[in-house]
Design an enzyme around this catalytic site. Sequence first.
Site, mmCIF file in Angstrom:
data_model
loop_
_atom_site.group_PDB
_atom_site.id
_atom_site.type_symbol
_atom_site.label_atom_id
_atom_site.label_comp_id
_atom_site.label_asym_id
_atom_site.label_seq_id
_atom_site.Cartn_x
_atom_site.Cartn_y
_atom_site.Cartn_z
ATOM 1 N N ARG A 19 14.422 -10.209 -4.178
ATOM 2 C CA ARG A 19 14.510 -8.923 -3.477
ATOM 3 C C ARG A 19 13.760 -8.979 -2.157
ATOM 4 O O ARG A 19 14.069 -8.249 -1.225
ATOM 5 C CB ARG A 19 13.893 -7.815 -4.335
ATOM 6 C CG ARG A 19 14.703 -7.511 -5.569
ATOM 7 C CD ARG A 19 14.088 -6.390 -6.315
ATOM 8 N NE ARG A 19 13.860 -5.277 -5.410
ATOM 9 C CZ ARG A 19 13.329 -4.137 -5.749
ATOM 10 N NH1 ARG A 19 12.964 -3.942 -6.991
ATOM 11 N NH2 ARG A 19 13.156 -3.185 -4.882
ATOM 12 N N ARG A 45 4.795 6.323 -8.555
ATOM 13 C CA ARG A 45 5.561 6.371 -7.312
ATOM 14 C C ARG A 45 6.403 7.645 -7.135
ATOM 15 O O ARG A 45 7.631 7.585 -6.955
ATOM 16 C CB ARG A 45 6.442 5.122 -7.156
ATOM 17 C CG ARG A 45 5.684 3.832 -7.335
ATOM 18 C CD ARG A 45 6.501 2.620 -6.973
ATOM 19 N NE ARG A 45 6.501 2.361 -5.539
ATOM 20 C CZ ARG A 45 7.164 1.366 -4.973
ATOM 21 N NH1 ARG A 45 7.913 0.579 -5.709
ATOM 22 N NH2 ARG A 45 7.104 1.168 -3.678
ATOM 23 N N CYS A 68 10.223 -1.465 -7.534
ATOM 24 C CA CYS A 68 9.364 -2.162 -8.485
ATOM 25 C C CYS A 68 8.540 -1.175 -9.298
ATOM 26 O O CYS A 68 8.032 -0.184 -8.762
ATOM 27 C CB CYS A 68 8.432 -3.111 -7.740
ATOM 28 S SG CYS A 68 9.280 -4.578 -7.146
ATOM 29 N N ASP A 82 0.191 -5.606 -1.752
ATOM 30 C CA ASP A 82 1.321 -6.511 -2.006
ATOM 31 C C ASP A 82 0.881 -7.971 -2.165
ATOM 32 O O ASP A 82 1.669 -8.802 -2.622
ATOM 33 C CB ASP A 82 2.355 -6.408 -0.868
ATOM 34 C CG ASP A 82 3.027 -5.044 -0.844
ATOM 35 O OD1 ASP A 82 2.887 -4.290 -1.825
ATOM 36 O OD2 ASP A 82 3.673 -4.723 0.168
ATOM 37 N N LYS A 139 10.661 -7.716 5.272
ATOM 38 C CA LYS A 139 11.460 -6.787 4.434
ATOM 39 C C LYS A 139 11.050 -5.341 4.695
ATOM 40 O O LYS A 139 11.887 -4.474 4.935
ATOM 41 C CB LYS A 139 11.243 -7.117 2.951
ATOM 42 C CG LYS A 139 11.714 -6.014 2.003
ATOM 43 C CD LYS A 139 11.493 -6.361 0.545
ATOM 44 C CE LYS A 139 10.166 -5.967 -0.037
ATOM 45 N NZ LYS A 139 10.044 -4.565 -0.483
ATOM 46 N N ASN A 140 9.747 -5.081 4.627
ATOM 47 C CA ASN A 140 9.304 -3.686 4.694
ATOM 48 C C ASN A 140 9.389 -3.092 6.101
ATOM 49 O O ASN A 140 9.270 -1.877 6.271
ATOM 50 C CB ASN A 140 7.896 -3.544 4.104
ATOM 51 C CG ASN A 140 7.923 -3.730 2.590
ATOM 52 O OD1 ASN A 140 8.988 -3.686 1.973
ATOM 53 N ND2 ASN A 140 6.763 -3.948 1.987
HETATM 54 C C1 EPZ Z 1 5.419 0.791 0.600
HETATM 55 O O1 EPZ Z 1 5.733 1.504 -0.587
HETATM 56 C C2 EPZ Z 1 5.962 -0.597 0.434
HETATM 57 N N1 EPZ Z 1 7.407 -0.531 0.251
HETATM 58 C C3 EPZ Z 1 5.315 -1.280 -0.751
HETATM 59 O O2 EPZ Z 1 5.799 -2.605 -0.788
HETATM 60 C C4 EPZ Z 1 3.807 -1.303 -0.542
HETATM 61 O O3 EPZ Z 1 3.196 -1.820 -1.702
HETATM 62 C C5 EPZ Z 1 3.284 0.126 -0.288
HETATM 63 O O4 EPZ Z 1 3.999 0.729 0.805
HETATM 64 C C6 EPZ Z 1 1.804 0.171 0.029
HETATM 65 O O5 EPZ Z 1 1.525 -0.638 1.133
HETATM 66 C C7 EPZ Z 1 8.201 -0.524 1.294
HETATM 67 O O6 EPZ Z 1 7.785 -0.529 2.443
HETATM 68 C C8 EPZ Z 1 9.658 -0.530 1.028
HETATM 69 P P1 EPZ Z 1 3.183 4.533 -0.460
HETATM 70 P P2 EPZ Z 1 5.629 3.084 -0.640
HETATM 71 O O7 EPZ Z 1 4.020 5.734 -0.331
HETATM 72 O O8 EPZ Z 1 6.035 3.638 0.654
HETATM 73 C C9 EPZ Z 1 1.478 7.622 -3.755
HETATM 74 C C10 EPZ Z 1 6.494 -4.608 -1.897
HETATM 75 O O9 EPZ Z 1 6.120 -5.358 -2.839
HETATM 76 N N2 EPZ Z 1 2.513 8.569 -3.328
HETATM 77 O O10 EPZ Z 1 2.303 4.150 0.668
HETATM 78 O O11 EPZ Z 1 6.354 3.509 -1.857
HETATM 79 C C11 EPZ Z 1 2.095 6.390 -4.434
HETATM 80 O O12 EPZ Z 1 2.402 6.645 -5.789
HETATM 81 C C12 EPZ Z 1 6.276 -3.142 -1.991
HETATM 82 O O13 EPZ Z 1 7.084 -5.017 -0.893
HETATM 83 C C13 EPZ Z 1 2.560 9.825 -3.909
HETATM 84 O O14 EPZ Z 1 1.755 10.161 -4.787
HETATM 85 O O15 EPZ Z 1 4.070 3.269 -0.864
HETATM 86 C C14 EPZ Z 1 1.019 5.357 -4.235
HETATM 87 O O16 EPZ Z 1 0.041 5.501 -5.236
HETATM 88 C C15 EPZ Z 1 6.202 -2.523 -3.294
HETATM 89 N N3 EPZ Z 1 3.565 10.673 -3.522
HETATM 90 C C16 EPZ Z 1 0.429 5.731 -2.876
HETATM 91 O O17 EPZ Z 1 0.826 7.086 -2.628
HETATM 92 C C17 EPZ Z 1 4.476 10.345 -2.559
HETATM 93 O O18 EPZ Z 1 5.349 11.176 -2.256
HETATM 94 C C18 EPZ Z 1 0.895 4.874 -1.713
HETATM 95 O O19 EPZ Z 1 2.299 4.710 -1.780
HETATM 96 C C19 EPZ Z 1 4.397 9.072 -1.956
HETATM 97 C C20 EPZ Z 1 3.411 8.203 -2.351
#
Ligand code: EPZ
Length: 420
Positions: free
Chosen positions: A397, A121, A116, A305, A22-23
């Site tokens: 999803r 986020r 989610c 995850d 998916k990701n």
């Molecule tokens: C991706 O989410 C994945 N989603 C998530 O998969 C996964 O848990 C996550 O990466 C971490 O591996 C997809 O690929 C669609 P991040 P993403 O930006 O990109 C903070 C699943 O179950 N942050 O790496 O949203 C954020 O709040 C899911 O399949 C900011 O502060 O994760 C978090 O604490 C859910 N500001 C951290 O960084 C920003 O602008 C890492 O989030 C962006 C992120």
Amino acid sequence: MGKILVGGEVCLKGEIPVQGSKNAALPIMAGAILHRGYTVLHNCPRISDVYNMEQMLKDFGAGTRWEGHTLILDCSQICGTAVEEGLCGRMRSSVMLMGSMLGRCGRVQIGYPGGCVIGKRPIDYHLKLFADMGAAIERKGRQLVLSCKELKGVRHRFPRPSVGATENGILAAVYAREPVILENCAREPEIRHLCAFLRCMGADIEGDGTGSICIAGNSRLHDGEYTIPADRIAAGTLVLSGAVTRGQVSLVGAPREELDELLKVYEKMGGQFSWNGGTLLTDSRRVRNNVGEVTTAVHPGFPTDLQSPLMAVCCTLEGVSRIRETIFEDRFRVAGQLSRMGARIRIMDNEAMVEGPVRLTGCAVRAQDLRGGAALVVAGLAARGQTVVECQEYIERGYESFYEEINLLGGRIVKIDSKT
Ligand code: EPZ
């Protein structure tokens, strides 16, 4: 909302293939917009998040067609630049359309992404990067309008590694006027897959898999085909499903280089595994020991995850397992539902202490997010009696045929449609 009935006290045994990721698929689909022509994606998972992304591409004017698990995208005619609010609020990956639409059309009107509820986020890293690259960002009610004549080359350092922001930056940079250098990038495998896809379409990108990625910009893309790789999280969930039932599960086409951290934890609990070519053979008959301390971390650390499904297994292990969540602030919600099944879990800040072994008992529980929902199924497989998981749409999803796979391995899951 529908529900599923999970029969407990089963022992999973057998062999099944691993679904497409998916990701990996979602940012790649967003990336297809960059090319004024055909993109063919094989092994694309048929899950609701992918269908939502497909709909958003169609709304922009893309042609889409499925042939089994092959998704054919024709992005030669992109006319719209606005994403429907309801659709983009349904999933986090809608944010990827910012990068690809800025690159392709120089404009996008889009709401804040949904997805989610596992933490705050925000999308500040994404917006800061686009602003640095020269995009104007304007708030219009609940929507954002991003626009630019052309994106310029920059050297940009993310405050912390973010999977989504790294992917968005790469997408936007493909048509930038000068090279873009991104620093402190995420190193998750999905970043490498996105770059491999873009390279096969003609982009010039180096450094993916490291903290520093250089995208040459000014690309000329051409038609291309790409195979979505196996889903490391779906594979990990199946390993943990085998573990909770003390079964023997083999996964055909499991992504070998992407499961190291999970398999280390699996060995700690007494699991044994071997590889036969591309097939991962797991034997959970000796699974018993607590996992000590497991801390989620950016790649190559233990993936956040898989934290919820792991928590479900820990309930059945001897002694105290400690799980620390360092990526998202609110990813322990499933603990409350597991407690209803008899789990003994104490949460202190970002640490969960799971005391076992307990005899889980089936009851009615509610999925609140994708991986938490999967964790309830995992728990239900070991529980005494039947577990009713409500709001199973969350699970669908990301998992294409989780219930069918579990049933093929000897489980007893029945889906009750919301209409019946
Ligand atoms: C991706 O989410 C994945 N989603 C998530 O998969 C996964 O848990 C996550 O990466 C971490 O591996 C997809 O690929 C669609 P991040 P993403 O930006 O990109 C903070 C699943 O179950 N942050 O790496 O949203 C954020 O709040 C899911 O399949 C900011 O502060 O994760 C978090 O604490 C859910 N500001 C951290 O960084 C920003 O602008 C890492 O989030 C962006 C992120």
